[in-house]
Design an enzyme around this catalytic site. Sequence first.
Site, mmCIF file in Angstrom:
data_model
loop_
_atom_site.group_PDB
_atom_site.id
_atom_site.type_symbol
_atom_site.label_atom_id
_atom_site.label_comp_id
_atom_site.label_asym_id
_atom_site.label_seq_id
_atom_site.Cartn_x
_atom_site.Cartn_y
_atom_site.Cartn_z
ATOM 1 N N GLY A 31 -9.974 -7.822 -0.167
ATOM 2 C CA GLY A 31 -10.825 -8.871 -0.720
ATOM 3 C C GLY A 31 -10.476 -10.243 -0.190
ATOM 4 N N HIS A 34 -13.266 -13.143 4.468
ATOM 5 C CA HIS A 34 -13.580 -14.268 5.340
ATOM 6 C C HIS A 34 -14.297 -13.734 6.578
ATOM 7 C CE1 HIS A 34 -10.183 -12.770 7.603
ATOM 8 N NE2 HIS A 34 -9.382 -12.966 6.568
ATOM 9 N N GLY A 36 -13.338 -13.016 9.438
ATOM 10 C CA GLY A 36 -12.652 -11.907 10.117
ATOM 11 C C GLY A 36 -13.109 -10.572 9.536
ATOM 12 N N HIS A 37 -13.100 -10.470 8.198
ATOM 13 C CA HIS A 37 -13.586 -9.239 7.560
ATOM 14 C C HIS A 37 -15.064 -9.028 7.889
ATOM 15 C CE1 HIS A 37 -10.335 -10.470 4.586
ATOM 16 N NE2 HIS A 37 -9.963 -9.249 4.930
ATOM 17 N N GLN A 61 1.832 -1.978 -1.646
ATOM 18 C CA GLN A 61 2.248 -2.511 -0.344
ATOM 19 C C GLN A 61 2.901 -3.891 -0.460
ATOM 20 O OE1 GLN A 61 -1.977 -2.433 1.146
ATOM 21 N NE2 GLN A 61 -1.339 -4.243 2.258
ATOM 22 N N LYS A 152 -5.271 -8.549 13.918
ATOM 23 C CA LYS A 152 -4.269 -9.535 13.475
ATOM 24 C C LYS A 152 -3.057 -8.805 12.904
ATOM 25 C CE LYS A 152 -4.719 -12.325 9.882
ATOM 26 N NZ LYS A 152 -3.439 -12.137 9.143
ATOM 27 N N VAL A 184 -10.266 -12.915 14.658
ATOM 28 C CA VAL A 184 -11.247 -14.005 14.596
ATOM 29 C C VAL A 184 -10.475 -15.279 14.245
ATOM 30 C CG1 VAL A 184 -13.326 -14.882 13.462
ATOM 31 C CG2 VAL A 184 -13.073 -12.422 13.865
ATOM 32 N N SER A 193 -7.276 -15.686 7.838
ATOM 33 C CA SER A 193 -6.466 -14.861 6.935
ATOM 34 C C SER A 193 -6.816 -15.251 5.509
ATOM 35 C CB SER A 193 -4.983 -15.150 7.187
ATOM 36 O OG SER A 193 -4.213 -14.666 6.110
ATOM 37 N N ARG A 195 -4.791 -15.476 3.280
ATOM 38 C CA ARG A 195 -3.706 -16.353 2.835
ATOM 39 C C ARG A 195 -3.965 -17.820 3.196
ATOM 40 N NH1 ARG A 195 1.047 -13.079 1.680
ATOM 41 N NH2 ARG A 195 0.520 -10.945 2.220
HETATM 42 O O1 PAF Z 1 -5.106 -5.195 5.966
HETATM 43 C C1 PAF Z 1 -5.300 -5.133 4.738
HETATM 44 O O2 PAF Z 1 -6.033 -5.939 4.162
HETATM 45 C C2 PAF Z 1 -4.597 -4.046 3.931
HETATM 46 O O3 PAF Z 1 -3.307 -3.812 4.396
HETATM 47 C C3 PAF Z 1 -5.405 -2.732 3.857
HETATM 48 C C4 PAF Z 1 -5.567 -2.087 5.211
HETATM 49 C C5 PAF Z 1 -6.771 -3.016 3.254
HETATM 50 C C6 PAF Z 1 -4.677 -1.740 2.944
HETATM 51 O O4 PAF Z 1 -4.521 -2.237 1.653
#
Ligand code: PAF
Length: 287
Positions: A31, A34, A36-37, A61, A152, A184, A193, A195
Amino acid sequence: MQIITTKAELERSIQACKMSGQTVGLVPTMGALHEGHASLVRRSVSENDVTVVSVFVNPTQFNNKEDLAKYPRSLERDAELLDSIGAQFMFAPVPEEMYTAEEMNEPFRFEFDGLDKVMEGKMRPGHFNGVVQVVSRLFYLVQPDRAYFGEKDFQQLAIIHYMVERSTLAGTFGKLQVIGCPIVREASGLALSSRNERLSAEEKQTALNISKVLFASLEWAKQPLASVPEVQQRVIDAINAVPGLEVEYYEIVDQSSLLPTDTFKHAIGCVTVYCGPVRLIDNIKYD
Ligand code: PAF
């Protein structure tokens, strides 16, 4: 676009698409979407009949609770963007839908032949295990024809390729193709990012020096007597010389093995930098 929050509904909806012969693309995300996604989703929409985008801040993670708590979340804005691009499904489960309490606390341990022991993996023990835990679960649920990831997170992409290649041997994910898509960047060069949302305007100005130095290093690497250790150190020194930036690591490694290399052939430089409290990553390919 349909917003789905349960595994059962996701599987039902995908099954219906597959029954009518449609191809399925998956874009896993956490989520705070941006451009890039958006580039990954656009590519999936153009290459598949149906696109599923998962929006799930995966707790397993994160090895730092504060980082997890501060991770930006913007579900409504994300849904609007995905709808405007033409994704058919947004899968946004709560953690309890994805994991049992046991799986959350004591995840299954994957083996990555050392790819997870360097760079990000060394700094964030268990991080890639959590990534693969959620990504493999998404692959099982969606059974996509193609899955899209940004370059990235180059080490993440290498590990997912490794996982899928090994699983394909066992026939687990059928003919799944993992597709890496280029970074991107803002016009300033700063890699997009989620972030970046945590950077002040001033910090953003500071952060753009990261990509500036990486791009300059392409030229340094072309000098007749340039060596990998010398360019590596020069990048670290140049970024650390910018007030407000602090390099955690910069490593020039082979693009396949992720191991240190003494040649710029097939090499990539991967960097992690603190800009104030925000941890940013970027990379550059030398060849
Ligand atoms: O790159 C990410 O945003 C995360 O590591 C992913 C691949 C969605 C797994 O939670």
